[in-house]
Design an enzyme around this catalytic site. Structure first.
Site, PDB file in Angstrom:
ATOM      1  N   TYR A  96      33.797  17.927   4.240  1.00  0.00           N
ATOM      2  CA  TYR A  96      34.451  19.024   4.801  1.00  0.00           C
ATOM      3  C   TYR A  96      34.143  19.997   3.713  1.00  0.00           C
ATOM      4  CZ  TYR A  96      38.322  16.705   7.377  1.00  0.00           C
ATOM      5  OH  TYR A  96      38.713  16.063   8.255  1.00  0.00           O
ATOM      6  N   ASN A 119      42.077  23.287  14.720  1.00  0.00           N
ATOM      7  CA  ASN A 119      41.857  23.397  15.756  1.00  0.00           C
ATOM      8  C   ASN A 119      42.338  23.663  17.130  1.00  0.00           C
ATOM      9  OD1 ASN A 119      39.436  24.391  17.467  1.00  0.00           O
ATOM     10  ND2 ASN A 119      37.861  22.198  16.782  1.00  0.00           N
ATOM     11  N   CYS A 127      35.964  19.220  15.907  1.00  0.00           N
ATOM     12  CA  CYS A 127      36.798  19.080  14.685  1.00  0.00           C
ATOM     13  C   CYS A 127      35.962  17.663  14.196  1.00  0.00           C
ATOM     14  CB  CYS A 127      38.187  19.725  14.121  1.00  0.00           C
ATOM     15  SG  CYS A 127      39.205  18.864  15.950  1.00  0.00           S
ATOM     16  N   HIS A 128      35.977  17.112  14.901  1.00  0.00           N
ATOM     17  CA  HIS A 128      35.960  15.389  14.563  1.00  0.00           C
ATOM     18  C   HIS A 128      34.530  15.074  13.740  1.00  0.00           C
ATOM     19  CE1 HIS A 128      33.965  15.984  18.862  1.00  0.00           C
ATOM     20  NE2 HIS A 128      33.036  15.098  18.110  1.00  0.00           N
ATOM     21  N   GLU A 154      29.166   9.818  20.572  1.00  0.00           N
ATOM     22  CA  GLU A 154      28.552  10.477  20.059  1.00  0.00           C
ATOM     23  C   GLU A 154      26.908   9.981  19.547  1.00  0.00           C
ATOM     24  OE1 GLU A 154      29.492  13.604  17.840  1.00  0.00           O
ATOM     25  OE2 GLU A 154      30.812  14.851  19.854  1.00  0.00           O
TER      26      GLU A 154
END
Length: 162
Positions: A96, A119, A127-128, A154
């Site tokens: 962040y 979001n 946003c993850h 991912e």
């Protein structure tokens, strides 16, 4: 405005669109998910079909990139935060604090976190991929379990295409 619902490996999702843009993608039960009864159920609407196909491809193809016309209803600050999120590559994360610094507002960590929490286009605007400065998982409107699963997926995918 229209909506559809579809299944993913992490649960049911809703897609919301007007005639030209995807306005939102939400997990069922997600914080800040709007009441779908305000929209017309139209699963064959072309953008909703495209969103469904692309989310399904994301889960089946490592490194898949989205090509959807987006128009989330957000403030200018939220838009600037979401723009930074879209630059985070699959398999990578930012804190962040790093997002706030990229905005030129290094003391705006809480405002950045609030914008990320709201979001309206989850997964497509990733946003993850934003975590705590210490590497820990922090708030995710769709739940920390889903956040961890998305990040794991991912990371595995980025190794497969590397």
């Amino acid at each position: 405005m229209y909506y559809s619902e579809f299944s993913t490996p992490l649960g049911t999702m809703y897609a919301v669109a007007d005639s030209q843009h995807i306005l939102g993608l939400y997990y069922q039960g997600q914080k800040y998910c709007p009441d779908m009864s305000q929209y017309q159920y139209e699963p064959e609407q072309w953008l909703l079909e495209a969103a469904t196909r692309q989310i399904q491809r994301y889960f089946s193809e490592p490194g898949y990139e989205f090509y959807l016309p987006l128009n989330p209803n957000v403030t200018s600050f939220q838009k600037s935060v979401l723009d930074v999120l879209q630059q985070i590559p699959s398999g990578k994360t930012l804190s962040y604090q790093q997002v706030a610094s990229k905005l030129g507002k290094p003391t705006a960590t809480r405002a950045v976190a609030s914008a990320i929490a709201k979001n309206p286009v989850i997964i497509v605007i990733p946003c993850h991929r934003v975590i705590g400065q210490d590497g820990s998982l922090r708030g995710f409107a769709a739940g920390l379990d889903r956040k961890q699963q998305l990040l794991d997926r991912e990371k595995q995918g980025s190794k497969a295409v590397a």
